[in-house]
Design an enzyme around this catalytic site. Structure first.
Site, short mmCIF file in Angstrom:
data_model
loop_
_atom_site.label_atom_id
_atom_site.label_comp_id
_atom_site.label_asym_id
_atom_site.label_seq_id
_atom_site.Cartn_x
_atom_site.Cartn_y
_atom_site.Cartn_z
N GLY A 9 0.77 -1.24 0.00
CA GLY A 9 0.00 0.00 0.00
C GLY A 9 0.80 1.28 0.00
N ILE A 39 -9.19 -6.84 -14.25
CA ILE A 39 -10.56 -6.36 -14.06
C ILE A 39 -11.36 -6.60 -15.33
CG2 ILE A 39 -11.92 -4.26 -13.62
CD1 ILE A 39 -9.79 -3.43 -11.69
N HIS A 99 2.61 0.69 -13.29
CA HIS A 99 3.42 -0.51 -13.54
C HIS A 99 4.88 -0.14 -13.30
CE1 HIS A 99 4.50 -4.36 -15.17
NE2 HIS A 99 5.42 -3.77 -15.93
N GLU A 138 7.65 6.05 -8.42
CA GLU A 138 6.21 5.74 -8.42
C GLU A 138 5.47 6.69 -7.48
OE1 GLU A 138 4.99 1.63 -8.05
OE2 GLU A 138 6.96 0.94 -8.66
C1 GRF Z 1 4.10 -1.26 -7.21
O1 GRF Z 1 5.41 -1.59 -7.57
C2 GRF Z 1 3.28 -0.98 -8.44
O2 GRF Z 1 4.04 -0.49 -9.50
C3 GRF Z 1 2.74 -2.33 -8.79
O3 GRF Z 1 2.51 -2.96 -7.56
C4 GRF Z 1 3.36 -2.42 -6.58
C5 GRF Z 1 2.48 -1.98 -5.45
O4 GRF Z 1 3.25 -1.52 -4.36
N1 GRF Z 1 1.54 -2.21 -9.60
P1 GRF Z 1 2.53 -0.80 -3.16
O5 GRF Z 1 1.52 -1.77 -2.59
O6 GRF Z 1 1.88 0.43 -3.70
O7 GRF Z 1 3.62 -0.49 -2.17
#
Ligand code: GRF
Length: 210
Positions: A18, A96, A112, A182
């Site tokens: 999360g 989904i 991603h 991210e």
């Molecule tokens: C992240 O690396 C995202 O890119 C991928 O899943 C992971 C989720 O990480 N889709 P978190 O749960 O947000 O820490």
């Protein structure tokens, strides 16, 4: 076009850590994103991300197929009950269904941990992505925020960030460098959406000025 604070629903995985969800919630609380996270949905009660969100006083819900209702129908009715303007996938592992994607076309995002269209698709998640990047010997990796369509990681790209692949990287060190980005670009993409600045033109997303 949307005006004012938007209602955001975040979908997290059953084992979801999360951290992207947290980055988006914090960006709403600080006012960076003109929006509110009105609910977090997972596939399991035990999801760590769900527990964290509940601790912040955010409504949490679990989607599961029950009786004659399919998983997708259950998910769709939960999202609709929260009156979502935007659905954000953050570590949500299930594909989904087309029916749900169509209902939120242009209003559902995913992140991603690689530069799409490389190192993505079915089965490419978590450490596997970063290991594949290392095995390919590429010099750069990164992350991609995109709108969700009916397939894995193929929807229109909103934002990308690039990170170098270092000589001594392991999948873990590379994942950490990508994750930092991210946490920067996912809130930024949600902010752009909330400001009504993302326009989808075929496969391309145009970012319009205010
Ligand atoms: C992240 O690396 C995202 O890119 C991928 O899943 C992971 C989720 O990480 N889709 P978190 O749960 O947000 O820490």
């Amino acid at each position: 076009m949307l005006h004012g604070p938007i209602r955001i629903v975040i979908l997290v995985g059953s084992h979801g850590r999360g951290s992207n969800m947290q980055a988006i919630i914090e960006a709403c609380v600080s006012g960076y994103i003109p929006g509110e996270v009105v609910g977090v949905i997972s596939t399991a009660e035990s999801s760590p991300a769900l527990t964290w969100a509940a601790g912040q006083g955010i409504p949490t819900l679990v989607a599961h197929a029950s009786g004659s209702e399919s998983f997708d129908a259950a998910l769709l009715s939960l999202i609709q009950s929260l009156n979502a303007d935007l659905v954000v996938l953050a570590g949500f592992m299930k594909l989904i269904g087309a029916h749900v994607v169509r209902a939120y076309s242009g209003r559902m995002m995913n992140i991603h941990p690689a530069l799409i269209p490389s190192f993505c698709g079915k089965g490419m998640f978590g450490e596997r992505v970063h290991q594949a990047v290392l095995d390919a010997g590429v010099r750069f990796s990164g992350c991609t925020v995109h709108f969700v369509d009916e397939h894995y990681d193929t929807g229109p790209i909103i934002l990308q960030a690039v990170v170098p692949v270092e000589q001594d990287d392991t999948a873990e060190t590379l994942a950490g460098r990508v994750l930092e980005q991210e946490h920067r670009i996912y809130p930024e993409a949600v902010k752009l959406f909330a400001e009504g600045r993302l326009v989808i033109e075929d496969r391309r997303v145009r970012i319009v000025s205010r």
